[in-house]
Scaffold this active site. Structure first.
Site, short mmCIF file in Angstrom:
data_model
loop_
_atom_site.label_atom_id
_atom_site.label_comp_id
_atom_site.label_asym_id
_atom_site.label_seq_id
_atom_site.Cartn_x
_atom_site.Cartn_y
_atom_site.Cartn_z
N LEU A 109 -82.44 35.48 -18.64
CA LEU A 109 -81.04 35.86 -18.71
C LEU A 109 -80.86 37.35 -18.48
CD1 LEU A 109 -78.06 35.19 -19.33
CD2 LEU A 109 -78.59 35.43 -21.77
N PRO B 4 -82.14 44.32 -15.57
CA PRO B 4 -82.26 45.76 -15.85
C PRO B 4 -80.93 46.42 -16.23
CG PRO B 4 -83.57 45.18 -13.92
CD PRO B 4 -82.80 43.96 -14.29
N TRP C 25 -87.25 41.98 -19.14
CA TRP C 25 -87.59 41.69 -20.53
C TRP C 25 -87.90 40.20 -20.72
CZ3 TRP C 25 -88.56 46.27 -21.98
CH2 TRP C 25 -87.73 47.33 -21.62
N GLU D 35 -83.07 38.61 -28.10
CA GLU D 35 -82.08 37.53 -28.17
C GLU D 35 -80.78 37.97 -28.84
OE1 GLU D 35 -83.48 33.58 -29.04
OE2 GLU D 35 -85.46 34.04 -28.20
#
Length: 391
Positions: free
Chosen positions: A133, A136, A165, A371
């Protein structure tokens, strides 16, 4: 020095089957995970063999239907499994949570044919998943993602862009990918199930992190990655809804992992305080330290109760988004506080790599970020309480 085996948590589990399941998880954690955790984290080794073992044991598909190879376990049980795994090694507990998150889009929104084709291998066939999801330039503002998927005229989608990530980035066997197929904003996003070996999909070098060094986190580059329409999850433009549904459940996974890390830190502090003597008696006799240990234990119990309350709402089919945000916020803040205090209890030894307290403290920090940062969790909670902000 290796991590010490923790005292078993007094858990309230719904069935005899779930009690046997937790006993199996504790046994695997004690034999296969905890003894090598410190050494492998320092070396940056990802324990793929442990994930293969968990898959063989049916532990990577616990909250999903047995019709597709899952374990039919309620979230109340699944989250306590994550807690036990994270207490042994966060790379494993968080990795299992991420894998579950990566399966969520297909399990919840895929067609019957898609689930039958892909879910058995994902849930119990040794595959490992990742969730794509963030980018950068779009982390907390996920609705502004710019990775694009366009039709090629022949039934395939062509994806271009960069994701950032990504836990298991570069080593996962499949990725749940959110890409823009329409206009700006959340309604222009669609979800896809992308094979890890798709041509044009490459991973950058893993990020150099302060903790969880054994868990690879990397950017993923999509360069004309072709995906058939049969791997589109849900309807076009439904991707952001799919993403939010997955994140509500994923936040409970992070909360459970945080309490596992905190519990491991408390166990370490209690063991050390009972054996360390100063002024002729164990330091656990001193009231200042005893109060610190009491506060640590209280935060852990409160966090565990909070994530389990949210899980039971989910299991009952009731709304749980607000409670999931609260659990993620409280449990990860508690983990940061408890691990910091554990380092303090150990004094100078806590600051060395000879004891696991410093590693647990470094690992706890990331749980306040992943998250949805804890600042985002506060926004979610406030929106439920007071409504959206006026503009």
């Amino acid at each position: 020095m290796t991590d010490r085996a923790p005292q078993p948590v007094d858990r309230q589990l719904p069935t005899e089957e779930s009690r046997d399941l937790l006993a199996l998880v504790r046994d695997i954690a004690q034999r296969e995970i905890r003894p090598r955790a410190a050494e492998e984290e320092e070396a940056g080794h990802f324990p793929r063999e442990v994930f293969s073992l968990l898959s063989e044991a049916g532990l990577l598909g616990l909250p999903y239907s047995s019709d597709f190879g899952g374990g039919d376990q309620p979230y109340e049980v699944y989250l306590q499994v994550l807690e036990e795994l994270a207490a042994a090694r966060l790379t494993v507990g968080l990795g299992a949570s991420v894998h579950t998150l990566a399966c969520h889009g297909l399990a919840g929104f895929g067609s019957k044919e898609q689930r039958a084709e892909h879910l058995p291998a994902m849930l119990g066939g040794g595959l490992l998943g990742a969730y794509c999801l963030s980018e950068p330039s779009s982390g907390s503002d996920a609705a502004s993602l710019s990775t694009k998927a366009v039709r090629d005229g022949g039934g395939d989608w062509v994806i271009n862009g960069t994701k950032a990530w990504i836990t298991h980035g570069g080593i996962a066997d499949f990725y749940t990918v959110l890409a823009r197929t329409g206009g700006e904003g959340p309604r222009g996003i669609t979800a896809f199930l992308v094979p890890g070996d798709a041509p044009g999909l490459t991973a950058a070098a893993p990020e150099k992190k302060m903790g969880m060094k054994g868990s690879p986190t990397a950017q993923l580059h999509f360069d004309d990655v072709r995906v058939p329409d049969s791997r589109r999850l849900g309807e076009e433009g439904q991707g952001f809804t799919i993403a939010l549904a997955a994140l509500d459940s994923g936040r409970l996974g992070i909360a459970a992992c945080a309490i596992g890390v905190a519990q491991a830190a408390l166990d370490e502090a209690l063991t050390y305080a009972g054996g360390r003597r100063q002024f002729g008696r164990p330091i656990s006799d001193f009231q200042g330290l005893r109060f610190m240990l009491a506060d640590m234990a209280t935060k852990i119990e409160a966090g565990r109760a909070l994530y389990l309350a949210a899980a039971r709402l989910r299991d009952a089919g009731k709304p749980f988004s607000r409670q999931a945000a609260m659990a993620k916020l409280f449990c990860t803040d508690a983990a940061m506080s408890v691990t910091t205090d554990a380092v303090q209890v150990l004094g100078g030894y806590g600051y060395t790599q000879d004891f696991p307290a410093e590693r647990l403290m470094r690992e706890a920090k990331v749980l306040q970020i992943v998250e949805g940062t804890n600042q985002i969790q506060r926004m979610v909670i406030a929106r439920h309480l007071a409504g959206p902000e006026s503009r």
